[in-house]
Write a protein that holds these residues in place. Structure first.
Motif: not given
Length: 87
Positions: A39-44, A52-62
């Motif tokens: 669910e968290a990955v879907e939100v990201i 709202e967030i950059s691809t780099e930040y999304a990849n970091f979070l995931k």
């Protein structure tokens, strides 16, 4: 240059809310309500798709599962403030 308040709000909603002193929920706020990593990955991915967030930040979070697991479930839906360290 003079702006109409409503037009500015429609064109730049996030900036308008920041200038008005309101705090908008961030991706981290939404992750705290999630129940699973999936669910968290879907939100990201949603925040990334909306820009709202950059691809780099999304990849970091995931890719950082320990961070995700530490955030998931720390807030109930409807709780709008973070719990303090003593809570």
């Amino acid at each position: 240059m003079k702006w109409e308040k409503r037009k500015f709000q429609r064109m730049f909603p996030n900036l308008f809310h920041e200038l008005e002193g309101r705090n908008l929920p961030t991706v981290l706020d939404h992750l705290e309500v999630c129940k699973t990593v999936e669910e968290a990955v879907e939100v990201i991915e949603f925040f990334e798709k909306k820009g709202e967030i950059s691809t780099e930040y999304a990849n970091f979070l995931k890719s950082n599962h320990s961070l995700l697991k530490s955030l998931i479930g720390t807030r109930e839906r409807g709780e709008y403030t973070r719990r303090g360290l003593s809570d």
